[in-house]
Design a protein around this motif. Structure first.
Motif, short mmCIF file in Angstrom:
data_model
loop_
_atom_site.label_atom_id
_atom_site.label_comp_id
_atom_site.label_asym_id
_atom_site.label_seq_id
_atom_site.Cartn_x
_atom_site.Cartn_y
_atom_site.Cartn_z
N ILE A 81 0.85 -1.20 0.00
CA ILE A 81 0.00 0.00 0.00
C ILE A 81 0.88 1.24 0.00
CG2 ILE A 81 -1.81 1.23 1.28
CD1 ILE A 81 -2.66 -1.57 0.38
N GLU A 82 0.51 2.22 -0.82
CA GLU A 82 1.25 3.49 -0.84
C GLU A 82 0.66 4.42 0.22
OE1 GLU A 82 2.65 5.79 -4.53
OE2 GLU A 82 0.83 6.85 -3.88
N ILE A 83 1.53 4.94 1.08
CA ILE A 83 1.12 5.84 2.15
C ILE A 83 1.73 7.21 1.87
CG2 ILE A 83 1.17 6.30 4.63
CD1 ILE A 83 -0.22 3.66 3.98
N THR A 84 0.91 8.25 1.90
CA THR A 84 1.38 9.63 1.72
C THR A 84 1.10 10.40 3.01
OG1 THR A 84 0.86 9.53 -0.64
CG2 THR A 84 1.18 11.72 0.32
N VAL A 85 2.14 11.02 3.53
CA VAL A 85 2.02 11.82 4.76
C VAL A 85 2.25 13.28 4.41
CG1 VAL A 85 2.96 12.22 7.07
CG2 VAL A 85 2.87 9.90 6.16
N ASP A 86 1.37 14.15 4.88
CA ASP A 86 1.49 15.58 4.66
C ASP A 86 1.06 16.28 5.95
OD1 ASP A 86 1.71 18.13 3.56
OD2 ASP A 86 -0.23 18.03 2.57
#
Length: 185
Positions: A173-178
């Protein structure tokens, strides 16, 4: 004379605590997105209630997310995510606790984008794994924006996928944190 010593001591403590707080950045509205892509379907969810803190003095960085706060396009996906896969009643939070390894490469007095190396422990579904990831700190007058994109293998965190839907959910799974961090006041 004695009262002036206490006043000096009080002012010194106040000044010291103000300097320490100026070193800390926080948010309660960070954003985490996860994305699963397979030939069968894409699944995306967003969580905008991510708590995060960064300590400029030592590079420590932490974030915590309530699993039930992930929102999906379809309510049934959200229900399956919480009940069947993440078991969010049993494991209500995911958490990262680590450090910016190259903190000295970031000039916090100069606006700009800085590549950072993050190393720490990621806990999902009750399983903690050591992770290393590249990210970006964007320094501006109103704070620090922290960004990273990384992959998480579902099996590494003991998340079981039913055979009936195994083709619908990616193994990774691709996780993007911002996270937009502001100085602690």
């Amino acid at each position: 004379m004695k009262s002036s010593k206490y006043l000096i001591l009080f002012l010194t403590i106040l000044l010291f605590s103000t300097v320490l707080n100026a070193q800390k950045y926080v948010t309660k509205t960070g954003h985490i997105k996860f994305f699963s892509t397979t030939p069968m379907e894409n699944i995306e969810a967003h969580n905008r209630q991510v708590n995060s803190a960064f300590d400029l003095s030592n590079g420590n960085f932490v974030f915590k997310v309530l699993i039930k706060s992930f929102e999906f396009e379809k309510a049934l996906m959200q229900e399956h995510f919480n009940e069947n896969y993440m078991e969010s009643d049993k494991f209500p939070n995911a958490m990262f606790s680590g450090k910016i390894e190259n903190i000295s490469d970031v000039d916090f007095d100069k606006n700009g984008d800085y590549s950072v190396d993050v190393k720490g422990n990621l806990t999902i579904h009750g399983v903690t794994k050591s992770v290393e990831q590249k990210g970006t700190f964007t320094v501006s007058g109103d704070g620090i924006n922290a960004n990273a994109v990384f992959k998480v293998k579902v099996a590494d965190y003991d998340i079981k996928i039913a055979k009936a839907v195994i083709d619908n959910i990616a193994e990774e799974i691709e996780i993007t944190v911002d996270a937009k961090l502001e100085k602690l006041k």
